[in-house]
Design a protein around this motif. Structure first.
Motif, short mmCIF file in Angstrom:
data_model
loop_
_atom_site.label_atom_id
_atom_site.label_comp_id
_atom_site.label_asym_id
_atom_site.label_seq_id
_atom_site.Cartn_x
_atom_site.Cartn_y
_atom_site.Cartn_z
N GLY A 59 -22.02 70.83 -6.18
CA GLY A 59 -21.52 69.47 -5.99
C GLY A 59 -20.10 69.41 -5.48
O GLY A 59 -19.75 68.58 -4.64
N LEU A 60 -19.25 70.30 -5.97
CA LEU A 60 -17.86 70.31 -5.50
C LEU A 60 -17.82 70.64 -4.02
O LEU A 60 -17.11 69.98 -3.25
CB LEU A 60 -17.03 71.33 -6.31
N ASP A 156 -19.67 60.06 -4.84
CA ASP A 156 -19.93 61.20 -5.72
C ASP A 156 -21.09 60.80 -6.62
O ASP A 156 -20.92 60.01 -7.56
CB ASP A 156 -18.66 61.53 -6.53
N ALA A 158 -23.01 62.90 -8.38
CA ALA A 158 -23.37 64.05 -9.23
C ALA A 158 -24.00 63.65 -10.56
O ALA A 158 -24.72 64.43 -11.17
CB ALA A 158 -22.13 64.90 -9.49
N GLN A 159 -23.74 62.40 -11.01
CA GLN A 159 -24.28 61.97 -12.31
C GLN A 159 -25.31 60.86 -12.17
O GLN A 159 -25.72 60.28 -13.17
CB GLN A 159 -23.12 61.50 -13.21
N SER A 180 -24.76 66.92 -7.08
CA SER A 180 -24.76 68.21 -7.77
C SER A 180 -26.10 68.36 -8.47
O SER A 180 -26.62 67.40 -9.02
CB SER A 180 -23.64 68.25 -8.82
N LYS A 185 -27.52 68.13 -15.01
CA LYS A 185 -27.56 66.81 -14.35
C LYS A 185 -28.97 66.21 -14.43
O LYS A 185 -29.92 66.90 -14.76
CB LYS A 185 -27.16 66.94 -12.88
C1 LIG Z 1 -20.90 67.83 -12.02
C2 LIG Z 1 -19.99 66.99 -11.23
C3 LIG Z 1 -19.41 67.44 -10.02
C4 LIG Z 1 -19.46 68.87 -9.57
O1 LIG Z 1 -20.69 69.42 -9.40
P1 LIG Z 1 -20.87 71.02 -9.42
O2 LIG Z 1 -22.24 71.24 -8.93
O3 LIG Z 1 -20.65 71.48 -10.82
O4 LIG Z 1 -19.83 71.59 -8.49
C5 LIG Z 1 -18.68 66.55 -9.27
N1 LIG Z 1 -18.48 65.28 -9.69
C6 LIG Z 1 -18.99 64.83 -10.84
C7 LIG Z 1 -18.75 63.40 -11.22
C8 LIG Z 1 -19.74 65.66 -11.66
O5 LIG Z 1 -20.22 65.19 -12.82
#
Ligand SMILES: *Cc1c(COP(=O)(O)O)cnc(C)c1O
Length: 365
Positions: A59-60, A156, A158-159, A180, A185
């Motif tokens: 995700g990063l 973003d 990721a969540q 991510s 997740k």
């Molecule tokens: C988990 C997360 C990331 C990063 O994801 P990774 O796959 O661990 O690099 C970025 N932003 C948010 C809000 C996250 O919860």
């Protein structure tokens, strides 16, 4: 002990399919950017409703690559929420650009649209929204501001896999979005994995090269690129788990609804859903309580594991020493009072009921 999150139980539901996927990739003899990655990309783009999806390593990297592909770097500013996981902010710093922190709304924990405009300068290039804890940001006013100042909107996600805002899935609400698939997740791999979704064809073409050493054609490098590719073994596992994402999110929503309807305690503030029920996929269920360590001890004694997302605000982290003297009162209040209760697609409803009873009996010391 009621665990906060039982990842093994989540993944063992798919044991047979996972073992079959590993077998298939092993026997294909093709281990980098093969058919399985391509197939997952196409399924995930369909799921999000976007024209394109590109699998990356995590995700990063997904966030960092988007910012890089939009040529945002030294001297440029990106608006980010002051209340987020550090990765959102690191992605801006990694490109040499300046993250400009904007306070969240205390009710939703998401970026407060009313506070964005005062932070915009001639150097601002983008707004990075984070759909924190699984809830979509309030995108209408944010998009209006972005249009007015000609800024990119980067999500973003990721969540928030599968969250819906105004009939569109997150990942399809801005110019480009980062996902991510970290194991915990809502859609999780069995290792690191990530993806970018977008409708911007030029961006997509650039990113195809950027994630692969800056190369469209082997040994011809047009950018100083990265090695950030979705792993071929993770792709079919994600394709399989994607089939169950909506069901899993529905189960999370049922638990959240039960908590919202049945937790009654003046010392425990419940989360607030701003739009319709589908705008939230409940990556975590976050409550606030003034004496947090007392509450956590009490829950532990009652056999319930809790977590904190997150205990230290980004501007108080050692990595951002230059911000340590700044104050963001809403973020600081959130970070000092929040606690996450267990929520997951494999929880026993009896455990959910027990948690409600225990929380309702809580009295601060
Ligand atoms: C988990 C997360 C990331 C990063 O994801 P990774 O796959 O661990 O690099 C970025 N932003 C948010 C809000 C996250 O919860």
């Amino acid at each position: 002990m009621i665990p906060f999150l039982d990842l093994k139980k989540i993944n063992l539901r798919h044991e047979e399919a996972i073992l079959n996927s590993v077998h298939k990739v092993l026997h294909s003899g093709w281990y980098i950017l093969g058919e399985e990655v391509k197939s997952f990309e196409s399924k995930f783009a369909d799921y999000c409703g976007t024209s394109y999806c590109l699998g990356v390593a995590n995700g990063l990297d997904a966030l960092e690559l988007i910012i890089r592909a939009y040529d945002i770097g030294i001297g440029d500013e990106v608006i980010v929420p002051s209340n987020t996981y550090i990765a959102s902010i690191l992605s801006v710093s990694a490109n040499g650009a300046t993250p400009v922190l904007v306070e969240p709304n205390l009710m939703t924990y998401n970026l407060d649209p009313d506070k964005i405009e005062e932070s915009i300068t001639p150097n601002t290039k983008a707004i990075l929204v984070v759909h924190l804890y699984g809830q979509s940001c309030n995108m209408r006013p944010i998009k209006r501001i972005a249009e007015k100042y000609n800024l990119k909107v980067i999500e973003d996600c990721a969540q928030a896999h599968g969250a819906v805002y105004a009939s569109r899935k997150v990942g399809n609400l801005g110019d480009a979005a980062a996902f991510s698939f970290y194991p915990g997740k809502n859609l999780g791999a069995l290792g690191d994995a990530g993806a970018i979704t977008t409708n911007d064809e030029d961006l997509y073409r650039n990113l195809q090269a950027l994630r692969n050493y800056g190369s469209h054609k082997k040994y011809e490098n047009i950018y100083k690129g990265y090695n950030s590719r979705l792993d071929e073994f993770q792709a079919p596992i994600l394709s399989e788990k994607l089939k169950f994402l909506d069901l899993d999110n529905k189960f999370r929503r049922d638990i959240a609804t039960y908590y919202l309807n049945n937790i009654v305690n003046e010392h425990v503030a419940l989360p607030y859903v701003e739009e319709g029920p589908e705008s939230h996929v409940w990556h975590v269920f976050v409550v606030r309580t003034p004496d947090r360590s007392d509450f956590i001890n009490y829950m532990n004694q009652q056999g319930i594991q809790t977590m904190i997302h997150y205990p230290i605000p980004p501007h108080k982290q050692e990595a951002y020493k230059e911000w340590n003297e700044l104050t963001f009162p809403i973020s600081e209040k959130i970070h000092s009072e929040i606690v996450s209760l267990p929520i997951s697609p494999v929880m026993d409803m009896e455990d959910v009921k027990r948690i409600v009873e225990v929380v309702n009996e809580y009295r601060p010391n």
